[in-house]
Design a protein around this motif. Structure first.
Motif, PDB file in Angstrom:
ATOM      1  N   GLY A  20      67.286  35.691  68.960  1.00  0.00           N
ATOM      2  CA  GLY A  20      66.042  36.446  68.810  1.00  0.00           C
ATOM      3  C   GLY A  20      64.981  35.696  69.580  1.00  0.00           C
ATOM      4  N   ALA A  21      64.578  36.275  70.720  1.00  0.00           N
ATOM      5  CA  ALA A  21      63.695  35.536  71.638  1.00  0.00           C
ATOM      6  C   ALA A  21      62.238  35.544  71.186  1.00  0.00           C
ATOM      7  CB  ALA A  21      63.821  36.113  73.047  1.00  0.00           C
ATOM      8  N   ALA A  22      61.906  36.335  70.170  1.00  0.00           N
ATOM      9  CA  ALA A  22      60.504  36.376  69.690  1.00  0.00           C
ATOM     10  C   ALA A  22      60.255  35.301  68.637  1.00  0.00           C
ATOM     11  CB  ALA A  22      60.194  37.752  69.125  1.00  0.00           C
ATOM     12  N   ASP A  23      61.229  34.458  68.396  1.00  0.00           N
ATOM     13  CA  ASP A  23      61.110  33.381  67.399  1.00  0.00           C
ATOM     14  C   ASP A  23      59.878  32.515  67.690  1.00  0.00           C
ATOM     15  OD1 ASP A  23      61.425  31.108  65.804  1.00  0.00           O
ATOM     16  OD2 ASP A  23      63.620  31.226  65.905  1.00  0.00           O
ATOM     17  N   PRO A  24      58.888  32.528  66.773  1.00  0.00           N
ATOM     18  CA  PRO A  24      57.685  31.745  67.071  1.00  0.00           C
ATOM     19  C   PRO A  24      57.855  30.240  66.853  1.00  0.00           C
ATOM     20  CG  PRO A  24      57.403  32.975  65.013  1.00  0.00           C
ATOM     21  CD  PRO A  24      58.775  33.291  65.530  1.00  0.00           C
ATOM     22  N   PHE A  25      58.986  29.825  66.274  1.00  0.00           N
ATOM     23  CA  PHE A  25      59.134  28.417  65.881  1.00  0.00           C
ATOM     24  C   PHE A  25      60.196  27.653  66.662  1.00  0.00           C
ATOM     25  CE2 PHE A  25      57.859  30.869  62.060  1.00  0.00           C
ATOM     26  CZ  PHE A  25      56.556  30.406  61.993  1.00  0.00           C
ATOM     27  N   PRO A  60      68.253  39.523  67.412  1.00  0.00           N
ATOM     28  CA  PRO A  60      67.564  40.818  67.317  1.00  0.00           C
ATOM     29  C   PRO A  60      66.651  41.044  68.521  1.00  0.00           C
ATOM     30  CG  PRO A  60      66.588  39.239  65.798  1.00  0.00           C
ATOM     31  CD  PRO A  60      67.813  38.599  66.364  1.00  0.00           C
ATOM     32  N   GLY A 100      64.609  37.076  56.396  1.00  0.00           N
ATOM     33  CA  GLY A 100      65.544  36.022  56.768  1.00  0.00           C
ATOM     34  C   GLY A 100      65.251  35.538  58.172  1.00  0.00           C
ATOM     35  N   ASP A 101      65.707  34.334  58.459  1.00  0.00           N
ATOM     36  CA  ASP A 101      65.524  33.724  59.768  1.00  0.00           C
ATOM     37  C   ASP A 101      66.754  34.085  60.598  1.00  0.00           C
ATOM     38  OD1 ASP A 101      65.591  32.031  61.939  1.00  0.00           O
ATOM     39  OD2 ASP A 101      65.072  30.229  60.805  1.00  0.00           O
ATOM     40  N   SER A 102      66.592  35.054  61.487  1.00  0.00           N
ATOM     41  CA  SER A 102      67.737  35.608  62.207  1.00  0.00           C
ATOM     42  C   SER A 102      68.491  34.541  62.993  1.00  0.00           C
ATOM     43  CB  SER A 102      67.279  36.719  63.144  1.00  0.00           C
ATOM     44  OG  SER A 102      66.264  36.252  64.003  1.00  0.00           O
ATOM     45  N   ASN A 103      67.778  33.648  63.669  1.00  0.00           N
ATOM     46  CA  ASN A 103      68.476  32.662  64.497  1.00  0.00           C
ATOM     47  C   ASN A 103      69.274  31.682  63.641  1.00  0.00           C
ATOM     48  OD1 ASN A 103      67.856  33.700  67.045  1.00  0.00           O
ATOM     49  ND2 ASN A 103      65.807  32.786  66.979  1.00  0.00           N
ATOM     50  N   TYR A 110      62.161  36.368  61.487  1.00  0.00           N
ATOM     51  CA  TYR A 110      62.230  34.918  61.694  1.00  0.00           C
ATOM     52  C   TYR A 110      61.823  34.152  60.449  1.00  0.00           C
ATOM     53  CZ  TYR A 110      62.990  36.516  66.343  1.00  0.00           C
ATOM     54  OH  TYR A 110      63.523  37.175  67.408  1.00  0.00           O
ATOM     55  N   ASP A 111      61.619  34.866  59.365  1.00  0.00           N
ATOM     56  CA  ASP A 111      61.219  34.255  58.113  1.00  0.00           C
ATOM     57  C   ASP A 111      61.546  35.233  57.000  1.00  0.00           C
ATOM     58  OD1 ASP A 111      60.028  31.762  57.369  1.00  0.00           O
ATOM     59  OD2 ASP A 111      58.497  32.111  58.899  1.00  0.00           O
ATOM     60  N   LEU A 125      55.800  37.487  73.305  1.00  0.00           N
ATOM     61  CA  LEU A 125      57.120  37.156  72.756  1.00  0.00           C
ATOM     62  C   LEU A 125      57.987  38.414  72.647  1.00  0.00           C
ATOM     63  CD1 LEU A 125      56.130  34.672  69.889  1.00  0.00           C
ATOM     64  CD2 LEU A 125      56.946  34.145  72.168  1.00  0.00           C
ATOM     65  N   ALA A 173      61.508  41.360  57.833  1.00  0.00           N
ATOM     66  CA  ALA A 173      61.239  39.930  57.655  1.00  0.00           C
ATOM     67  C   ALA A 173      61.851  39.379  56.369  1.00  0.00           C
ATOM     68  CB  ALA A 173      59.721  39.706  57.682  1.00  0.00           C
ATOM     69  N   ILE A 219      53.627  43.465  69.568  1.00  0.00           N
ATOM     70  CA  ILE A 219      54.589  42.380  69.785  1.00  0.00           C
ATOM     71  C   ILE A 219      54.550  41.942  71.252  1.00  0.00           C
ATOM     72  CG2 ILE A 219      57.040  41.730  69.737  1.00  0.00           C
ATOM     73  CD1 ILE A 219      56.028  42.187  66.952  1.00  0.00           C
ATOM     74  N   THR A 275      51.841  39.602  72.334  1.00  0.00           N
ATOM     75  CA  THR A 275      51.927  38.179  71.980  1.00  0.00           C
ATOM     76  C   THR A 275      52.718  37.384  73.027  1.00  0.00           C
ATOM     77  OG1 THR A 275      54.007  38.382  70.764  1.00  0.00           O
ATOM     78  CG2 THR A 275      51.987  38.732  69.499  1.00  0.00           C
TER      79      THR A 275
END
Lengths: 285, 268
Positions: free
Chosen positions: A96-101, A123, A69-72, B64-65, A141, A67, A136, A139
């Motif tokens: 990255g399909a698990a992106d919660p945002f 990822p 960086g924001d991969s997308n 993602y962060d 995701l 965690a 994971i 969730t």
């Protein structure tokens, strides 16, 4: 600026390579220079995703799965750089399909809108194992969302390359409409920061063939390529080409990190080994 | 605040047989609530931010962060609410683009009195964690970061996922050792209690006066924590979802439901 290809055009190019009797060679690029050099080498497909910049900054690809960086966002930023220097080769981008945002359908549209010729699931949560992976997946995701990503791309006629880590995942991705399946046998070994404990080559070939058969049983037209683990150089890839039915090889570390490590250190060593006639100047005051 | 000033109240609690409570908080209002409830220390880290956002905390360990950016961004707000209560900041030692010295310094500058190794490599499970360790970005680097913070006079809260990590934390002189069996609400009770017990013993065998806390797995409420404290001899508990997500959700739900139960004149 890279030419944007439709799904049909990408598939036609890949099949033309195979019809010419050559295996598919697909590679990741974390900097523009690598993308250019790979295109000069005749690469069939270039991939852009967040592990690339970590690799080319001298870190392990695994950094892209932590965690920091924001991969997308990283993929989109790198995408502008790579698409700007490539000419004819199709370039696909990782989501990255698990992106919660982020909303995945909008992200697909955004990436195709900026010039990518396809999508890959990087990822991927397939790289995690055990309890963590189970949490994971709980969730909603996890990997099943990556299968949905591929299905959504297929519905939009967007080309996809899907990484799978087991026969079940390979079958699910084939059923969802993946055009190419990267049969992933773990992090790539070799070099200074590569994985130290890759699967042995016999086991890796067997595992690759199992994934291939599972995918082909679902959809005979799917193209399966080998990736990861001990497949780190042309010698080891020769083995997987000889002992399995894969039609190509997908390399990231092996296409960019290892060649740069070897080439730069080699040429520095060559310069350092040259004789020279200059004398050491006196120490100044 | 000197390290001694921060540790003395914890030792006094332990001597009196009172459970030490470290509260993990992801917002100013929950920090204020935890302080009012008598928390001994506050801790803030990326997963707490995700809790407050309403996102499953396990996703805070995915790419993602930037976990360090989340902690460093939130620290000033928590420190301001905390007043004289020390705040520990969670730093990810595996961040390839920031030096450990920079990270510790940035947390101190943001107002942290202490540092903890969250995110931790242990959460990713044995294989992934071993791979991180081999590449130099695993538990050993977390320990190195905590040692660096200790040399700066900061309080250290070190998380361990197995007896060997607990022993190494104790050996390194980490002030408070947290033992963890995974994500809250998961795992089988009896197995988790045995795992906690083995970690507590490993830390105490190395340093008999080590302050040892429990967190995660089946520990979800005061009764489950009371049972685990009794079974393991640990000194206290670090709250996470158990004193933040749950209370916020039920508190807000009940308040809204109570207003919704009101009737206007039109109903008469």
């Amino acid at each position: 600026m890279a030419r944007q290809h439709t799904r049909t055009q990408v598939l036609a190019r890949l099949r033309a390579t195979l019809e010419a009797g050559r295996p598919l060679v697909i590679g990741g690029a974390g900097i523009g220079l690598v993308a250019k050099a790979a295109e000069h080498g005749g690469i069939d497909l270039l991939m852009v995703y967040n592990t690339g910049p970590f690799r080319m900054a001298g870190h392990g690809s695994l950094a892209g799965y932590l965690a920091y960086g924001d991969s997308n966002a990283m993929t989109i930023e790198l995408g502008h750089e790579i698409l700007g220097v490539v000419e004819e080769t199709p370039v696909i981008g990782g989501i990255g399909a698990a992106d919660p945002f982020r909303d995945i359908p909008r992200l697909i549209d955004q990436m195709i809108g900026m010039g990518f010729s396809g999508i890959t699931n990087v990822p991927t949560t397939g790289l995690y194992q055990g309890d963590f992976r189970a949490h994971i997946d709980a969730t909603n995701l996890g990997y099943p969302r990556e299968v949905d990503l591929v299905r959504m791309c297929r519905e939009r006629d967007v080309f996809t390359l899907a990484y799978a880590f087991s026969p079940d995942e390979a079958r699910a991705m084939a059923a969802a409409g993946a055009d190419v399946i990267g049969a992933h046998v773990g992090l790539t070994s070799g070099g200074w920061i590569g994985a130290q404990k890759a699967m042995d080559i016999e086991a890796a070939c067997a595992s690759t063939q199992e994934m291939l058969e599972a995918a082909r049983s679902e959809r005979p037209d799917v193209l399966v390529v080998a990736h990861g683990g001990p497949f780190e150089d042309p010698e080891s890839v020769r083995r997987v080409f000889e002992t399995t039915d894969v039609v190509g090889y997908l390399g990231a570390s092996s296409i960019e990190r290892l060649p740069v490590e070897r080439a730069v250190s080699g040429v520095v060593r060559e310069f350092s080994a040259l004789p020279f006639r200059g004398v050491i100047p006196p120490i100044g005051r | 605040m000197t390290l001694e000033t921060m540790l003395a109240p914890l030792r006094a609690k332990r001597a009196a047989g009172e459970a030490i409570v470290v509260a993990g908080v992801g917002s100013g209002i929950t920090a204020a609530g935890a302080k009012a409830g008598g928390a001994d220390l506050l801790a803030t880290y990326g997963t707490a931010v995700y809790r407050i956002l309403g996102v499953p905390t396990v996703l805070a360990f995915l790419p993602y962060d930037d976990a360090n950016k989340l902690t460093l961004g939130l620290l000033p707000e928590i420190v301001e609410r905390a007043g004289d209560l020390p705040v520990v900041g969670g730093l990810g030692a595996h961040d390839p683009r920031r030096s450990l010295a920079w990270l510790v310094g940035a947390a101190r500058d943001a107002g942290a009195s202490g540092v903890t190794n969250e995110p931790f490599a242990g959460i990713y499970g044995p294989t992934f964690r071993a791979e991180l360790e081999r590449s130099g970005y695993g538990f050993s680097r977390e320990l190195e970061m905590l040692r660096l913070a200790a040399r700066e006079g900061m309080l250290t809260l070190g998380w361990a996922f197995d007896p060997d990590e607990a022993r190494r934390m104790a050996e390194a002189g980490i002030d408070v050792i947290g033992t963890m069996t995974g994500i809250t609400g998961a795992g089988n009770d009896a197995g988790a209690i045995d795992e906690f017990g083995a970690m507590v013993r490993a830390a105490r065998d190395e340093r008999p006066d080590a302050i040892v806390l429990l967190h995660g797995g089946p520990l979800v409420d005061p009764p489950s924590v009371a049972a685990a404290l009794a079974a393991t001899g640990a000194d206290g508990y670090a709250t996470g979802s158990s004193a933040e997500r749950g209370p916020v959700l039920t508190g807000v739900r009940d308040a809204v439901a109570a207003f919704k139960a009101l009737r206007t004149n039109a109903a008469r």
